[in-house]
Design a protein around this motif. Sequence first.
Motif, short mmCIF file in Angstrom:
data_model
loop_
_atom_site.label_atom_id
_atom_site.label_comp_id
_atom_site.label_asym_id
_atom_site.label_seq_id
_atom_site.Cartn_x
_atom_site.Cartn_y
_atom_site.Cartn_z
N VAL A 233 0.85 -1.18 0.00
CA VAL A 233 0.00 0.00 0.00
C VAL A 233 0.89 1.24 0.00
CG1 VAL A 233 -1.93 -1.12 1.17
CG2 VAL A 233 -0.13 -0.04 2.53
N ALA A 234 0.29 2.38 -0.29
CA ALA A 234 1.07 3.62 -0.45
C ALA A 234 1.84 3.98 0.81
CB ALA A 234 0.14 4.77 -0.85
N GLN A 235 1.26 3.72 1.98
CA GLN A 235 1.91 4.07 3.23
C GLN A 235 3.29 3.45 3.35
OE1 GLN A 235 0.08 2.19 6.58
NE2 GLN A 235 1.84 2.61 7.90
N LYS A 236 3.47 2.24 2.83
CA LYS A 236 4.74 1.53 2.97
C LYS A 236 5.79 2.01 1.97
CE LYS A 236 2.91 -1.20 6.10
NZ LYS A 236 3.29 -1.15 7.53
N ASP A 237 5.38 2.71 0.94
CA ASP A 237 6.27 3.33 -0.05
C ASP A 237 7.32 2.35 -0.60
OD1 ASP A 237 7.25 5.30 -1.71
OD2 ASP A 237 8.53 6.21 -0.19
N HIS A 238 6.85 1.19 -1.04
CA HIS A 238 7.77 0.23 -1.64
C HIS A 238 8.39 0.75 -2.93
CE1 HIS A 238 5.33 -2.58 0.91
NE2 HIS A 238 6.54 -3.02 1.17
N GLU A 239 7.73 1.71 -3.56
CA GLU A 239 8.29 2.26 -4.80
C GLU A 239 9.64 2.93 -4.54
OE1 GLU A 239 7.05 5.19 -8.52
OE2 GLU A 239 5.50 4.21 -7.30
N SER A 240 9.74 3.70 -3.45
CA SER A 240 11.04 4.30 -3.10
C SER A 240 12.07 3.22 -2.81
CB SER A 240 10.89 5.22 -1.89
OG SER A 240 10.23 6.42 -2.24
N LEU A 268 3.74 -2.19 -8.55
CA LEU A 268 5.12 -2.33 -8.09
C LEU A 268 5.91 -3.30 -8.97
CD1 LEU A 268 4.49 -2.40 -4.23
CD2 LEU A 268 5.55 -0.55 -5.54
N LYS A 269 5.26 -4.34 -9.44
CA LYS A 269 5.94 -5.25 -10.38
C LYS A 269 6.29 -4.51 -11.66
CE LYS A 269 4.15 -9.73 -8.82
NZ LYS A 269 3.35 -10.93 -9.19
N SER A 270 5.40 -3.62 -12.08
CA SER A 270 5.67 -2.82 -13.28
C SER A 270 6.84 -1.88 -13.05
CB SER A 270 4.41 -2.03 -13.66
OG SER A 270 4.67 -1.18 -14.76
N VAL A 271 6.89 -1.24 -11.87
CA VAL A 271 8.01 -0.35 -11.55
C VAL A 271 9.32 -1.14 -11.52
CG1 VAL A 271 9.03 1.08 -9.73
CG2 VAL A 271 6.60 1.30 -10.26
N ALA A 272 9.30 -2.32 -10.92
CA ALA A 272 10.50 -3.16 -10.86
C ALA A 272 10.99 -3.49 -12.26
CB ALA A 272 10.21 -4.43 -10.06
N ALA A 273 10.07 -3.81 -13.17
CA ALA A 273 10.45 -4.13 -14.54
C ALA A 273 11.05 -2.91 -15.23
CB ALA A 273 9.22 -4.63 -15.31
N GLN A 274 10.45 -1.73 -15.05
CA GLN A 274 10.96 -0.51 -15.65
C GLN A 274 12.37 -0.18 -15.17
OE1 GLN A 274 8.07 2.57 -14.81
NE2 GLN A 274 6.39 1.39 -15.71
N LEU A 275 12.66 -0.55 -13.92
CA LEU A 275 13.97 -0.27 -13.34
C LEU A 275 14.98 -1.38 -13.61
CD1 LEU A 275 12.78 1.08 -9.84
CD2 LEU A 275 13.78 2.42 -11.70
N GLY A 276 14.58 -2.39 -14.36
CA GLY A 276 15.48 -3.50 -14.67
C GLY A 276 15.73 -4.42 -13.49
N LEU A 277 14.73 -4.54 -12.61
CA LEU A 277 14.91 -5.32 -11.38
C LEU A 277 14.14 -6.64 -11.39
CD1 LEU A 277 14.50 -2.44 -8.73
CD2 LEU A 277 16.64 -3.48 -9.53
N THR A 278 13.62 -7.03 -12.54
CA THR A 278 12.78 -8.23 -12.58
C THR A 278 13.48 -9.44 -11.99
OG1 THR A 278 11.64 -7.40 -14.54
CG2 THR A 278 11.47 -9.75 -14.08
N ASP A 279 14.76 -9.59 -12.26
CA ASP A 279 15.50 -10.75 -11.76
C ASP A 279 16.13 -10.51 -10.39
OD1 ASP A 279 14.92 -12.16 -14.08
OD2 ASP A 279 16.69 -11.39 -15.13
N ALA A 280 15.92 -9.31 -9.83
CA ALA A 280 16.55 -8.98 -8.55
C ALA A 280 15.54 -8.81 -7.43
CB ALA A 280 17.38 -7.71 -8.69
N VAL A 281 14.25 -8.86 -7.75
CA VAL A 281 13.20 -8.70 -6.75
C VAL A 281 12.26 -9.88 -6.83
CG1 VAL A 281 11.30 -7.29 -5.90
CG2 VAL A 281 13.32 -6.18 -6.87
N ASP A 282 12.03 -10.51 -5.70
CA ASP A 282 11.08 -11.62 -5.61
C ASP A 282 9.85 -11.16 -4.84
OD1 ASP A 282 9.68 -13.96 -5.43
OD2 ASP A 282 11.10 -14.97 -4.09
N PHE A 283 8.72 -11.00 -5.52
CA PHE A 283 7.46 -10.70 -4.85
C PHE A 283 6.93 -12.03 -4.30
CE2 PHE A 283 8.07 -7.08 -7.56
CZ PHE A 283 7.49 -6.01 -6.86
N ALA A 284 7.30 -12.34 -3.07
CA ALA A 284 7.10 -13.68 -2.53
C ALA A 284 5.74 -13.89 -1.88
CB ALA A 284 8.20 -14.00 -1.51
#
Length: 403
Positions: A233-240, A268-284
């Motif tokens: 959720v926005a409060q957790k600011d995972h995007e930052s 957030l998955k879309s942001v991770a992909a845009q930042l080139g983090l698809t293989d570095a972030v596991d949405f577990a």
Amino acid sequence: MSGMVAISDAKALPGVGMSGRTTSGASRAMSVAIYLHDLSGGGAERQSLIIAEEFRRHGVDVTLVVHRLRGPLLDQVPAGLRVIDLASSRTLQDVPRLARFLRREQPDILVANVDLNNVAALLAKALAFSRTKVVICQHNPISAGYLRSENWLYRYVGRSYKALGPLIDRAVAVSCGVAEELVTLASVPRDRITTINNPVVGPDFQDRCDEVIEHPWFNQPGRPVFVTAGRLVAQKDHESMLRALAIHRRTIDSRLILLGTGPLQDHLKSVAAQLGLTDAVDFAGFHANALPFFRQADAFLLSSRAEGFGNVLVEAMACGTPVISTRCEHGPKEILEHGRFGVLVEPDDAEALATAMNGVTTLRERFPTDVLRQRANQFSYAACASRYMALFSALAPNRARVA
């Protein structure tokens, strides 16, 4: 779950009183009803189950009352705990149903949890003309900065507390910062507010911590692993946090395991992909026991804009894992004692968070495991329960003494 009773309509009410209680004044044990929204995987819900069991160990007659009986914590309801499902579709519908419960059972104390449910509990007391003492528990900040990211109804929580102030017998704040907001923003008298930190470390903590959970990213030399946990959720600011990871990975090949679910998952998955983090972030996803992840991580991350307390920080520290957190209102800076027990950075600052993450290889030297565990042990189940019991004894002094 054999103790569950539904009171979605008046016809179900006769079954509510059949609990084997007596009503002979001081001869019976203290009775406490704990009211909450549901059994989702949040900190307030976990705390409610924990303190319910702790109260029962102290000889208190406990009933759990829920807006709707649902959520991933259903299987963690303590055996034999009586549960009442209000089976409402909206929180407003809880008010008359909770009022009927109060008139019928007359518990000594009703402990309500979280914002709108606190308001519903106070309205129910007024509607029932009940002598039950109502204790509202404020787990979140009520400042405008926090509430702008929530449902618009939450913006009226502080005003509602002001209007219903005479019905608040006590307010429990999970941190000193939240307590101060109750005074300044909700006009709750200071002498009616008690600060009780959340219960985090219990007798089974080490066993849960030691459970085996394998992940291919752990134990890969030269590739640190960060772990975070919380609703998306926005409060957790995972995007930052994701943007900080992208900056940090320019120099260190780190990975991030993100535990939790929520409405922002696809974004957030879309942001991770845009930042080139698809293989570095596991949405577990959600894990009922996240402690083995915390234990094996090189560091725990928290990027929230606001926190009432911050259970996950204590959990990580109790696992011996160093933490990096935003200096948000209110809990984290109190838990970490302004940087004594972990790294603090300003919220909404990906660059600052990345800089802190760059020091991951030296964190365990700066914050030794035994020091972190000693600090975490100050937030135990027993410490929390004893403070609640002292509060209850002051509110209902004529009830039978409890252990």
